[in-house]
Design a protein around this motif. Structure first.
Motif: not given
Length: 582
Positions: A486-487, A495-496, A549-550, A573-578
């Motif tokens: 994120i910028e 972030f990992l 991503e969270r 890819r973004l996880c489906m819960d996100s």
């Protein structure tokens, strides 16, 4: 000339022995000057064979080194290489071999015409004749090595430059940086770059371009950061940047998703009064689209004073990657009305948009139009788009049949599109067939093992998961970590998963917990099936809190005002819960 001068009688020769040689010498000199003048003024290939014939006609002219050099150079300037090669190889007398200038020009002409191997061969012939190269020689042959993507040839030329003492020359060293970068030898390029006593704009451009050239997605994080670092160094040293610099930096911004940095680069372009040519304009369009701001991408396109096929293709691909298929199609039609015929890349953008939007029928129509109406042969990228389009729509059997009927040998990208569709739709049987094919041609890419492992895990087939992990271990394949960035204020924060290295980690995890509680109060139910390990539901739900991503999203919320756009860049890819959480 003797045919135009009347032959004197014998007694005239004895009576006036000195006049004829003076007159003939004078006329021969005039002929030589005339030929040289015509060679210098030549502006078309049609004149050269006539001049060549006149030169060959007279023995003294046909062996004149300077005249032969001019003739061969004239052929080279017209990109007519065979006669120039023959002159270089056979026309010069042994007492006067071809000058280094002509060797250099021949090397350069072959490289300029895309005959890279021939260019390198001419260089080797020159060395074999015992001639010593100069700095120009290396600046011409090194681009040929780069064009041939031949690092071994490039390294041999590099050794020659050291042996003849030209490796520290600014232009030779810059050509070395470019050659190594183009050949994928970025470490060697950086070693030459760091060892240079002085560097110019072209040197920095070559090094920056090397970091952003053809980077796989999983390497974006580190490589593009290096490009940014070189650009920062360039600014600190006061080296003037140009449009080429900005094109490369915009590519790095696009790969990293650093929209604010990209906007800053755009501002510098405007302040420096740089002309936004088609290449710079396309780079800006691509950067804004890749960074998630298709509106700014369109604004750049609309404000361009001149547009060509590259510009149109860039904006069509931008709308395509955003899934705005209708807009992409509308722009495609406008491009056609403007008199620009589509190329293969324009169709990639269009098909990509149809794929994201699920418009299979429209995609099939344009794929057929591409091949039949515009006579564009489908590339692997086009085929990959079609497989992805059919796979996303759940038409897996059609996608597999499409691959079987392809005229090209499917690459990992094509098979990978079908494997991803198997994950989306939970088709384990087809996934097993597909992964066998993709691992046959790309066995050391960890992504395929992970994707198949996820297919097994979604189906709760834990033996299959274990099989994939064992296969990775046996083949010594390691998985690159996923990251989200994120910028904030022009600075990029990465972030990992379960990352606690950020200075504000405590605040980030506290905010995530608070949001979790509020979401549960509103009736949210966690999508624990995206946690692909065999654990109980409570532990899985806790694991979701550490998704990268969270973490990035929470940090963005902590660091910005309400109402600001939130853009998270990921290498996976973004996880489906996100999706529902975001």
């Amino acid at each position: 000339m003797s045919r135009t001068v009347p032959l004197p009688k014998v007694h005239h020769i004895t009576k006036y022995p000195e006049k004829k040689p003076e007159k003939e010498s004078h006329r021969r000199a005039d002929g030589l000057k005339s030929l040289l003048s015509q060679l210098q003024r030549h502006d078309s290939l049609s004149l050269l064979p006539q001049l060549h014939a006149r030169i060959v006609k007279f023995p003294k002219h046909s062996k004149h080194p300077f005249l032969l050099t001019r003739l061969a150079h004239a052929y080279l300037l017209c990109n007519y290489l065979p006669p120039a090669e023959r002159i270089l190889a056979k026309a010069f007398p042994k007492s006067s071999p071809p000058p280094i200038f002509l060797w250099n020009e021949t090397i350069k002409a072959h490289s300029r015409n895309g005959c890279f191997r021939e260019s390198i061969y001419v260089y080797r012939r020159m060395l074999a004749r015992g001639l010593c190269p100069n700095a120009f020689t290396f600046t011409f042959v090194l681009p040929a090595c780069a064009g041939a993507l031949s690092a071994p040839d490039g390294r041999r030329v590099h050794k020659d430059s050291v042996r003849f003492g030209f490796d520290s020359n600014l232009f030779v060293a810059t050509a070395l940086v470019h050659m190594y970068s183009k050949c994928g030898e970025i470490g060697a390029a950086r070693e030459v770059f760091d060892g240079m006593p002085q560097r110019g704009t072209a040197t920095f451009n070559a090094m920056i371009a090397g970091w952003v050239l053809k980077i796989p997605m999983y390497m974006w994080n580190g490589k593009c950061e290096e490009a940014m670092s070189i650009f920062d160094q360039m600014q600190r040293l006061g080296v003037q940047y140009d449009a080429m610099t900005m094109v490369s930096i915009l590519q790095a911004c696009a790969s990293l998703g650093t929209l604010q940095k990209g906007r800053w680069v755009h501002e510098q372009v405007i302040r420096a009064h740089m002309e936004i040519n088609v290449h710079l304009g396309a780079a800006l369009i691509n950067m804004y689209a890749r960074c998630g701001s298709i509106e700014e991408s369109r604004r750049v396109f609309d404000e361009m004073p001149r547009r060509d096929l590259i510009s149109w293709t860039a904006i069509i691909c931008g709308y395509g990657m955003h899934g705005l298929a209708d807009d992409a199609e509308s722009l495609f039609n406008q491009m056609m009305e403007s008199g620009f015929g589509p190329d293969s890349i324009a169709f990639v953008g269009l098909l990509s948009g149809f794929s994201h939007k699920g418009m299979v029928h429209k995609g099939q129509i344009y794929f057929k139009k591409m091949t039949e109406e515009y006579c564009i042969k489908p590339s692997l990228e086009h085929c990959s788009c079609m497989v992805d389009m059919l796979g996303r729509a759940g038409r897996l059997d059609e996608a597999e049949e499409f691959i079987r009927k392809m005229h090209l040998e499917p690459d990992p990208g094509v098979w990978g599109g079908l494997l991803n569709a198997c994950k989306i739709h939970g088709n384990v049987d087809m996934g097993e067939r597909v992964v066998e094919q993709v691992l046959r041609i790309d066995p050391y890419n960890a992504g395929w093992y992970v994707l198949m492992s996820n297919i097994y895990a979604t189906a709760r087939c834990w033996d299959g998961v274990a099989k994939m992990r064992l296969l990775m271990k046996e083949r010594k394949v390691s998985k690159s970590p996923g990251w989200s960035s994120i910028e904030i204020g022009g600075q990029r924060h990465s972030f990992l998963a379960f990352d606690q290295s950020h200075p504000r980690s405590d605040e980030i995890y506290m905010l995530i917990k608070n949001l979790e509680e509020r979401m549960h109060t509103e009736g949210y139910i966690a999508e624990t099936k995206c946690v692909l390990v065999n654990l109980n539901e409570e532990v899985k739900e806790d694991m979701l809190c550490g998704h990268r991503e969270r973490l990035a999203t929470a940090f963005r919320i902590l660091s910005t005002k309400e109402g600001e756009a939130l853009r998270v860049i990921k290498n996976l890819r973004l996880c489906m819960d996100s999706y529902p959480r975001l």
